[in-house]
Design an enzyme around this catalytic site. Structure first.
Site, short mmCIF file in Angstrom:
data_model
loop_
_atom_site.label_atom_id
_atom_site.label_comp_id
_atom_site.label_asym_id
_atom_site.label_seq_id
_atom_site.Cartn_x
_atom_site.Cartn_y
_atom_site.Cartn_z
N ASN A 151 -6.19 -4.69 -0.75
CA ASN A 151 -6.56 -4.74 -2.18
C ASN A 151 -5.62 -3.93 -3.06
OD1 ASN A 151 -8.91 -6.33 -1.54
ND2 ASN A 151 -9.92 -4.43 -0.89
N ARG A 152 -4.42 -3.68 -2.56
CA ARG A 152 -3.41 -2.91 -3.29
C ARG A 152 -3.84 -1.47 -3.56
NH1 ARG A 152 -1.21 -6.70 -1.45
NH2 ARG A 152 0.30 -8.06 -2.48
N LEU A 153 -4.85 -0.98 -2.86
CA LEU A 153 -5.26 0.43 -2.99
C LEU A 153 -4.50 1.24 -1.95
CD1 LEU A 153 -9.10 0.10 -3.64
CD2 LEU A 153 -7.26 0.54 -5.28
#
Length: 214
Positions: free
Chosen positions: A191-193
């Site tokens: 999630n691009r975290l």
């Protein structure tokens, strides 16, 4: 125009939690570098980009090979009269970047650079394959040359000159050591975290550790 909107991947191979962080970034680098060396997905773990600032104020990036790392910093070798060599002698700050996509990891290093001692450059030059020694002596790196034959003719002449002899290290060729004052470790996450841990050297030469938002 080619639309690249759908070119993406999910990062989920690892994580970088506070419990895994070392007090010294060189220890973290060592662990990650060893992982990269042992990974079949990484062909050259010691390949790194180095960015310098040129006279026009624009950064210039190229790939070089890391040849050693110590508690002090990261060592590579080059022609001191090349674009990067000249840039570093005018402005000794540079940024190093390691990217290992197979591990979903990257490391960004801001550093002050200085030439290594001549005996270190001599020792490394002497350890290189003879062809690499000749190449370093022949090439006026970053200079304009008339054609490919110019290099090949110089190489043939130098091979003849040093046949059966030791090739001396050119005085304009040697090492730089990049002494870091900031190192960021990036681990891809879903999630691009992504995990981003940054080490910054304070005025007392202690490393401050922080987590950055992705």
């Amino acid at each position: 125009m080619e639309n690249l909107h759908d070119k993406r991947k999910v990062y989920e191979k690892s994580q970088l939690l506070e419990s895994e962080i070392k007090e010294n970034p060189i220890e973290m680098f060592r662990d990650w570098f060893l992982d990269a060396e042992e990974s079949p997905s990484v062909s050259e773990a010691n390949a790194m980009a180095i960015s310098t600032v040129e006279d026009d104020g624009c950064p210039r990036t190229r790939m070089v090979l890391l040849k050693a790392y110590t508690w002090e910093g990261f060592i590579f070798y080059t022609n001191y009269d090349s674009k990067k060599g000249k840039a570093l002698q005018k402005n000794n700050k540079a940024c190093l970047h390691f990217f290992w996509p197979g591990l979903e990891r990257q490391i960004v290093i801001k550093a002050d650079l200085e030439k290594v001692a001549e005996n270190l450059s001599d020792g490394y030059f002497g350890s290189r394959p003879r062809g690499s020694q000749l190449g370093a002596a022949v090439s006026p790196q970053s200079s304009v040359i008339p054609n490919r034959e110019y290099l090949e003719d110089k190489l043939a002449a130098l091979e003849k000159e040093y046949e059966g002899k030791e090739i001396p290290r050119p005085k304009n060729w040697g090492g730089f050591i990049a002494k870091p004052y900031q190192i960021e470790f990036w681990q891809g996450r879903p999630n691009r975290l992504h995990d981003r841990i940054i080490y910054e050297l304070d005025e007392n030469y202690n490393w401050k550790i922080s987590r950055l938002a992705p």
